[in-house]
Motif scaffolding. Sequence first.
Motif, PDB file in Angstrom:
ATOM      1  N   LEU A 101       0.821  -1.218   0.000  1.00 33.24           N
ATOM      2  CA  LEU A 101       0.000   0.000   0.000  1.00 33.24           C
ATOM      3  C   LEU A 101       0.846   1.257   0.000  1.00 33.24           C
ATOM      4  O   LEU A 101       0.549   2.234  -0.663  1.00 33.24           O
ATOM      5  CB  LEU A 101      -0.908   0.021   1.237  1.00 33.24           C
ATOM      6  CG  LEU A 101      -2.053  -0.976   1.248  1.00 33.24           C
ATOM      7  CD1 LEU A 101      -2.796  -0.914   2.564  1.00 33.24           C
ATOM      8  CD2 LEU A 101      -3.000  -0.690   0.090  1.00 33.24           C
ATOM      9  N   ASP A 105       1.443   5.736  -4.640  1.00 33.09           N
ATOM     10  CA  ASP A 105       1.799   7.119  -4.366  1.00 33.09           C
ATOM     11  C   ASP A 105       0.810   7.836  -3.445  1.00 33.09           C
ATOM     12  O   ASP A 105       1.178   8.375  -2.407  1.00 33.09           O
ATOM     13  CB  ASP A 105       1.922   7.861  -5.699  1.00 33.09           C
ATOM     14  CG  ASP A 105       2.710   9.132  -5.519  1.00 33.09           C
ATOM     15  OD1 ASP A 105       3.577   9.125  -4.623  1.00 33.09           O
ATOM     16  OD2 ASP A 105       2.457  10.105  -6.237  1.00 33.09           O
ATOM     17  N   ILE A 106      -0.452   7.789  -3.821  1.00 28.16           N
ATOM     18  CA  ILE A 106      -1.442   8.578  -3.087  1.00 28.16           C
ATOM     19  C   ILE A 106      -1.576   8.105  -1.640  1.00 28.16           C
ATOM     20  O   ILE A 106      -1.670   8.899  -0.707  1.00 28.16           O
ATOM     21  CB  ILE A 106      -2.816   8.556  -3.812  1.00 28.16           C
ATOM     22  CG1 ILE A 106      -3.876   9.324  -3.017  1.00 28.16           C
ATOM     23  CG2 ILE A 106      -3.299   7.152  -4.075  1.00 28.16           C
ATOM     24  CD1 ILE A 106      -4.192  10.647  -3.595  1.00 28.16           C
ATOM     25  N   SER A 109       1.677   9.145   0.377  1.00 29.66           N
ATOM     26  CA  SER A 109       1.756  10.565   0.740  1.00 29.66           C
ATOM     27  C   SER A 109       0.678  10.921   1.752  1.00 29.66           C
ATOM     28  O   SER A 109       0.882  11.762   2.626  1.00 29.66           O
ATOM     29  CB  SER A 109       1.671  11.446  -0.506  1.00 29.66           C
ATOM     30  OG  SER A 109       0.425  11.295  -1.117  1.00 29.66           O
ATOM     31  N   THR A 110      -0.489  10.262   1.673  1.00 32.08           N
ATOM     32  CA  THR A 110      -1.528  10.515   2.672  1.00 32.08           C
ATOM     33  C   THR A 110      -1.063  10.067   4.051  1.00 32.08           C
ATOM     34  O   THR A 110      -1.241  10.773   5.045  1.00 32.08           O
ATOM     35  CB  THR A 110      -2.824   9.759   2.312  1.00 32.08           C
ATOM     36  OG1 THR A 110      -3.202  10.142   0.997  1.00 32.08           O
ATOM     37  CG2 THR A 110      -3.937  10.106   3.278  1.00 32.08           C
ATOM     38  N   LEU A 111      -0.427   8.877   4.097  1.00 35.93           N
ATOM     39  CA  LEU A 111       0.080   8.373   5.372  1.00 35.93           C
ATOM     40  C   LEU A 111       1.087   9.352   5.978  1.00 35.93           C
ATOM     41  O   LEU A 111       1.030   9.657   7.170  1.00 35.93           O
ATOM     42  CB  LEU A 111       0.755   7.014   5.178  1.00 35.93           C
ATOM     43  CG  LEU A 111      -0.154   5.798   5.199  1.00 35.93           C
ATOM     44  CD1 LEU A 111       0.650   4.547   4.916  1.00 35.93           C
ATOM     45  CD2 LEU A 111      -0.836   5.683   6.551  1.00 35.93           C
ATOM     46  N   ASP A 112       1.999   9.852   5.119  1.00 33.37           N
ATOM     47  CA  ASP A 112       2.982  10.796   5.645  1.00 33.37           C
ATOM     48  C   ASP A 112       2.315  12.092   6.093  1.00 33.37           C
ATOM     49  O   ASP A 112       2.710  12.702   7.076  1.00 33.37           O
ATOM     50  CB  ASP A 112       4.044  11.098   4.584  1.00 33.37           C
ATOM     51  CG  ASP A 112       4.985   9.908   4.404  1.00 33.37           C
ATOM     52  OD1 ASP A 112       5.148   9.157   5.380  1.00 33.37           O
ATOM     53  OD2 ASP A 112       5.525   9.733   3.304  1.00 33.37           O
ATOM     54  N   GLY A 113       1.278  12.504   5.350  1.00 32.14           N
ATOM     55  CA  GLY A 113       0.564  13.727   5.705  1.00 32.14           C
ATOM     56  C   GLY A 113      -0.141  13.626   7.050  1.00 32.14           C
ATOM     57  O   GLY A 113      -0.369  14.620   7.733  1.00 32.14           O
ATOM     58  N   LEU A 114      -0.473  12.374   7.428  1.00 35.27           N
ATOM     59  CA  LEU A 114      -1.171  12.136   8.694  1.00 35.27           C
ATOM     60  C   LEU A 114      -0.283  12.323   9.918  1.00 35.27           C
ATOM     61  O   LEU A 114      -0.761  12.594  11.005  1.00 35.27           O
ATOM     62  CB  LEU A 114      -1.580  10.669   8.753  1.00 35.27           C
ATOM     63  CG  LEU A 114      -2.878  10.195   8.183  1.00 35.27           C
ATOM     64  CD1 LEU A 114      -3.014   8.722   8.504  1.00 35.27           C
ATOM     65  CD2 LEU A 114      -3.988  10.961   8.849  1.00 35.27           C
ATOM     66  N   LEU A 115       1.021  12.127   9.715  1.00 36.83           N
ATOM     67  CA  LEU A 115       1.894  11.976  10.883  1.00 36.83           C
ATOM     68  C   LEU A 115       1.882  13.159  11.849  1.00 36.83           C
ATOM     69  O   LEU A 115       1.907  12.949  13.058  1.00 36.83           O
ATOM     70  CB  LEU A 115       3.319  11.613  10.440  1.00 36.83           C
ATOM     71  CG  LEU A 115       3.365  10.258   9.732  1.00 36.83           C
ATOM     72  CD1 LEU A 115       4.793   9.838   9.476  1.00 36.83           C
ATOM     73  CD2 LEU A 115       2.647   9.190  10.543  1.00 36.83           C
ATOM     74  N   PRO A 116       1.822  14.427  11.351  1.00 35.95           N
ATOM     75  CA  PRO A 116       1.725  15.517  12.331  1.00 35.95           C
ATOM     76  C   PRO A 116       0.493  15.388  13.227  1.00 35.95           C
ATOM     77  O   PRO A 116       0.551  15.697  14.417  1.00 35.95           O
ATOM     78  CB  PRO A 116       1.628  16.766  11.449  1.00 35.95           C
ATOM     79  CG  PRO A 116       2.270  16.388  10.176  1.00 35.95           C
ATOM     80  CD  PRO A 116       1.953  14.929   9.981  1.00 35.95           C
TER      81      PRO A 116
END
Lengths: 172, 185
Positions: A101, A105-106, A109-116
Amino acid sequence: MTSLLTIAWIYFRIGLMFVGGGYVLIPLLNHIMVEQYRWLTLRQFLDGLALSQLTPGPLAMLATFTGFRAGGFPGALVATVCIFTPCVVLMLAVGRNYNRLRKIDIIGSTLDGLLPAVVGLVAAAAWNLGVSSLSGVKEFLILAAGFAIFKWTKVTPMIVILGAGVVGLLLN
Amino acid sequence: MSDNVKRVSLTDIFLTFTVIGLTGFGGGMAIVAMVERICVREKGWISAEEFMHGLAFGQILGPFSLNVCTFTGHHLRGIRGGIIAAVGFIFPSFLLVSLLSWIYFTYNKLPQLQAALKGTNPVIIGLIVVVAIDMGRKQIKGKSSALLALVAFGASVFLKLNAAWVLLGAAFWSICSSYVRRRLG
């Protein structure tokens, strides 16, 4: 005594339902244990809740307590295994597909965007726990000591926590 | 499965999570902070990013303390590793609750364990704060991620929103903003 099969089926269903968060469990278990099957009185249910929160396990350790009541030690074992089976299976499925998963790409990047937001939630947990358990100077001193130890030393958490437990027993 | 250089033995996984399950008083985020400290920092079993992804999934999918253990175990040794980590983590609490239940239903009163928790809770808060700071240093870069972290904090503390909803909202936000960025750039 209720048959182990009945216990297994009841807790497995609860396990399926509690995807989404632990606190859904309290009203749900209350309904099933106290009102529907009458295994416990409300008082016993609340004591069990307090008791399961004494342990490191999730709130769903309440299953062990209520299962014990319904079927002794085997009941407790069956209830615990069954309530946790659905979420363990689900999480294993996540783990199995995670690497695949993440390469999409999408999703990556969503997972990384969640981290904050995850960071915000971790900080919020500290805040919420602080509001409910920091009541005096003593607690704040222990907090400061704990913070300093974890921040600047490599002492493993078990030792610090056990030490703090002893301090808590001596002070209270 | 992971591409770790050295294979971690199942016994090692079991023992590590049993110890976490034995001492992680405070539950929930206390466990997460301990697993982070031990499996990410001390042992280097899983990277900080992967661990946080697992935590995000875990928070959406129910009891996240257990989920984080399952995820880490799976990362190390596949399905067997995940199950062993989960069992190892729950096992001590199971024995403790069984014992306490037996005492409770026999004598009809709860043992006085609350006093010890008065000491452990503040230390746990210290650990969680340290983990939050370390995670924040790595993950919060720039204004928009700082804002997202603050909004998530506020939504949980002041609005009492469930973590799963906060994360789903953040995922939605993240998808929209990357879509806009791609459009513009």
